[in-house]
Design an enzyme around this catalytic site. Structure first.
Site, short mmCIF file in Angstrom:
data_model
loop_
_atom_site.label_atom_id
_atom_site.label_comp_id
_atom_site.label_asym_id
_atom_site.label_seq_id
_atom_site.Cartn_x
_atom_site.Cartn_y
_atom_site.Cartn_z
N GLU A 4 -8.95 9.06 5.28
CA GLU A 4 -9.20 7.65 5.02
C GLU A 4 -10.23 7.44 3.92
OE1 GLU A 4 -7.90 4.80 5.99
OE2 GLU A 4 -6.40 5.68 7.29
N LYS B 109 -15.69 4.37 5.06
CA LYS B 109 -14.51 3.98 5.82
C LYS B 109 -14.40 4.83 7.08
CE LYS B 109 -9.93 2.21 4.93
NZ LYS B 109 -8.75 2.19 4.09
N GLU C 40 0.85 -1.20 0.00
CA GLU C 40 0.00 0.00 0.00
C GLU C 40 0.88 1.24 0.00
OE1 GLU C 40 -2.85 0.43 3.11
OE2 GLU C 40 -3.67 -1.60 2.90
N GLU D 186 -13.68 5.76 -0.56
CA GLU D 186 -14.60 4.83 0.13
C GLU D 186 -15.36 5.61 1.21
OE1 GLU D 186 -12.61 0.79 0.82
OE2 GLU D 186 -10.91 2.08 0.31
#
Length: 703
Positions: free
Chosen positions: A647, A641, A584, A638
């Site tokens: 995030e 999240k 990541e 997203e």
């Protein structure tokens, strides 16, 4: 005369009588004063065992124990060995779909890993011997020596005796001879040299049973060698030399090169990928064997060449014949390898959101963006189905919540693989399994940390038992939190609290040739210390960089420094040759007030420069010859999240499929256009012919 063997496998009545016969023969030998010269033993087949895989699981059959235990007790008293007939050939022909012929022949192969003993086996012979040692240990006779009373490989066989060829017989017995000459032991008994009797000296033309039974001989009846493994016969070999391969043997040899998709599929036949090394299809080549005439002289169209191969493949597998063969070659036809990571750039496909496009649209998006690698954090079936025949390489994830169970119960790991991986192969290109995510280095994860190694071993064992290790790599991603210090890179070491879990995990990964997955975020480092970290250093922009005083290496970006910190920690732990893959990395386009630098401009700058860096396929200052590979986090923003605003804003794309910012990708929905790639349609043809300079890819349409 040094040994006296008593009996063979002749049924229950003989089994009941064996111990008495052994005792009486020994008594006679003793009374004649010969016990110091002659040992008494009785050879056994592998049929006395209930199970032999993995070796550490081997036990005697329940029906055998009542006869075997008193026999072993007597043999231990008179210091006799345990004689076992070990035939990798017989194991191979009974399960050709799951046993690698190279593993049976002492050839180069990935081998198997016994999860209980942590021992690696690179050949089936050693595994069979150690299975016998394990059974003896379980019965209470661990110190008894195992001697192989019979082993060998036939040079001919019936149609159903796949692998019974002269070439394989020569390979097996030649490699066995070399192995025994080293006077080394097995993985379980490394200090006890293996002793073995090869079956047989001659071919025996009157022996009953299948053709193979009459063709185990190292020598022919006239005294000449059956094949050359370094012995001299009574007379020279005939001019129709044994070194020549028949057409069938040569083709069978080539079939070994086929990987996961070489099994017959009743619904659509067989799709085959050939890998070539320096192969010119219009010239005779060692790839097919020097003596295998493919019709290239005079040159024959390559389609006809392969048709001749497939004629024989058909006879072996009884498959549906391909409708058409497509072939394209450009350049020198160098080796094409199946790898867990194609190229250097991948993306994490997280799905903690309620507004994302369906997986089928995601496939279209990825193809348009020419992204060839993705990671998902589970094994969602709708995703795996959508990626069928896409050609995109996928790493699936086992959630942290499963780790404890899988550590204790191997069958849980097997069930998970059978449910979430095996059914989707080979059409969906699952290339890796990430066991957990960022488990080590957390303050609240001691129990899970303790369970990680066991879970990894059980997952690998399940993959190995399903013969998928040539396809699928096992890994476990870590955060930077596993390190005690990462500046300068050369000073990086694992945290003391992590070492007890990390060292055995790295040892196992080194044995199975897995990479070290690290989540490397210059963004997180920067927002934690914006006063001392130059944002240009974090964004791959022009900056003075840093010099590592120990290595004298210069770093002009933090990403390389974080990767090399991981390499330094691995080297310090004794695993300097392990590859680091960034599982990541990314930069948030929005953040909370305290998340300095989380802007759209910085996200575009970081990911654009990262993409350019990876495209160069270069290494880091510490590992300049090892191209860096990385998965960018993330494909989409997203919206569900948890955590800080950042995030929910790492996505390269918005939920509607349009780009979050321009780094050279094409979205499903350009901001200035009403139409999308989906509305124009994406080709549904599942088979593509691809060729690039220096590589060759052969695919077959089977419908």
């Amino acid at each position: 005369m040094r040994y006296m063997e008593m009996g063979r496998d002749d049924g229950v009545e003989t089994s009941e009588a064996l111990l008495g016969a052994v005792k009486n023969v020994y008594s006679a030998v003793n009374r004649l004063g010969l016990r110091n010269l002659i040992q008494i033993s009785s050879p056994h087949s592998l049929g006395v065992f209930a199970i032999t895989y993995p070796p550490s699981a081997c036990i005697f059959k329940e029906s055998v124990v009542q006869y075997m235990k008193p026999l072993l007790e007597f043999f231990s008293q008179i210091n006799s060995p345990f004689f076992i007939n070990a035939y990798p050939f017989l194991a191979y022909i009974t399960d050709t779909d799951h046993i690698d012929i190279n593993y049976a022949l002492f050839q180069k192969n990935r081998g198997i890993y016994d999860a209980k003993t942590n021992l690696h086996y690179d050949n089936l012979f050693d595994a069979q011997v150690d299975a016998a040692y394990t059974a003896l240990k379980g019965a209470g006779y661990e110190k008894m020596e195992v001697i192989v009373s019979e082993t060998g490989w036939p040079s001919r066989g019936d149609a159903n005796e796949v692998g019974a060829t002269l070439k394989n017989a020569r390979t097996y017995n030649s490699n066995l001879k070399k192995r025994l000459a080293k006077k080394k032991g097995t993985p379980l008994k490394p200090k006890t040299p293996v002793k073995a009797y090869v079956f047989a000296l001659f071919n025996e033309n009157l022996k009953p049973g299948p053709t193979s039974e009459r063709n185990f001989g190292l020598f022919k009846p006239d005294g000449s060698i059956s094949y050359d493994i370094g012995f001299t016969g009574l007379k020279p070999a005939s001019s129709a030399a044994s070194s020549l391969l028949s057409r069938e043997e040569a083709v069978q040899h080539q079939l070994d090169a086929l990987k996961y998709n070489d099994q017959p599929r009743p619904d659509y036949g067989m799709k085959v990928m050939y890998r070539f090394a320096g192969f010119d299809p219009f010239e005779r080549s060692t790839y097919f064997g020097l003596f295998f005439d493919l019709g290239q002289n005079p040159p024959t169209p390559i389609e006809e060449v392969f048709e001749r191969i497939f004629e024989y493949i058909d006879s072996l597998f009884r498959i549906v014949r391909p409708r058409k063969l497509f072939f394209m070659a450009i350049g020198n036809g160098s080796l094409y390898n199946v790898q867990a990571f194609t190229g250097t750039f991948g993306v994490n496909y997280g799905r903690i959101a309620d507004n994302l496009p369906p997986p089928e649209s995601v496939v279209t998006l990825l193809k348009a963006a020419k992204i060839k690698n993705i990671r998902i954090y589970d094994a969602d079936h709708s995703v795996l189905k959508a990626f069928k025949n896409s050609g995109i390489e996928i790493v699936v994830g086992i959630g942290n919540e499963f780790i404890k169970d899988m550590s204790v119960y191997e069958d849980r790991a097997m069930d998970w693989i059978k449910e979430n991986v095996q059914p989707y192969l080979p059409e969906t290109h699952i290339r890796g399994i990430a066991v957990g995510n960022e488990i080590l280095g957390r303050d609240d994860g001691v129990e899970t940390a303790e369970a990680l190694l066991g879970a990894v071993k059980n997952v690998y064992s399940a993959v190995d038992r399903l013969r998928l290790t040539n396809l699928i790599q096992i890994s476990s991603p870590h955060s930077q939190g596993v390190f005690a210090n990462s500046y300068p890179p050369s000073a990086c070491i694992f945290k003391e609290s992590v070492v007890q879990y990390m060292k055995p995990l790295l040892e196992f990964f080194s044995q199975i040739n897995s990479p070290f997955f690290i989540n490397a975020y210059p963004f997180l480092a920067y927002i934690s210390d914006p006063d001392h970290i130059d944002i240009n250093y974090a964004l791959f922009q022009k900056n003075p960089g840093i010099v590592d005083p120990k290595t004298n290496l210069h770093y002009d970006n933090m990403f390389d420094a974080q990767v090399d910190a991981a390499y330094a920690a691995l080297e310090g732990a004794g695993y300097g040759k392990m590859e680091v893959i960034v599982s990541e990395t990314g930069w948030a386009s929005r953040g909370d007030a305290n998340e300095v630098g989380a802007t759209l401009k910085n996200a575009r700058t970081y990911n654009n420069n990262l993409k350019k860096k990876l495209a160069k396929k270069k290494g880091t200052p510490l590992r300049p010859k090892t191209p860096v590979k990385a998965y960018v986090f993330a494909l989409f923003n997203e919206n569900l999240k948890p955590g800080p605003t950042s995030e929910r804003n790492f996505g390269l794309f918005k939920p509607d499929g349009s780009i979050s910012y321009d780094i050279g990708f094409t979205g499903l929905k350009p901001a200035s256009a009403a139409s999308t790639l989906l509305s124009r349609g994406w080709s549904s043809t599942p088979y593509l012919v691809l060729a690039t300079c220096g590589s060759l890819l052969l695919l077959i349409l089977t419908s």
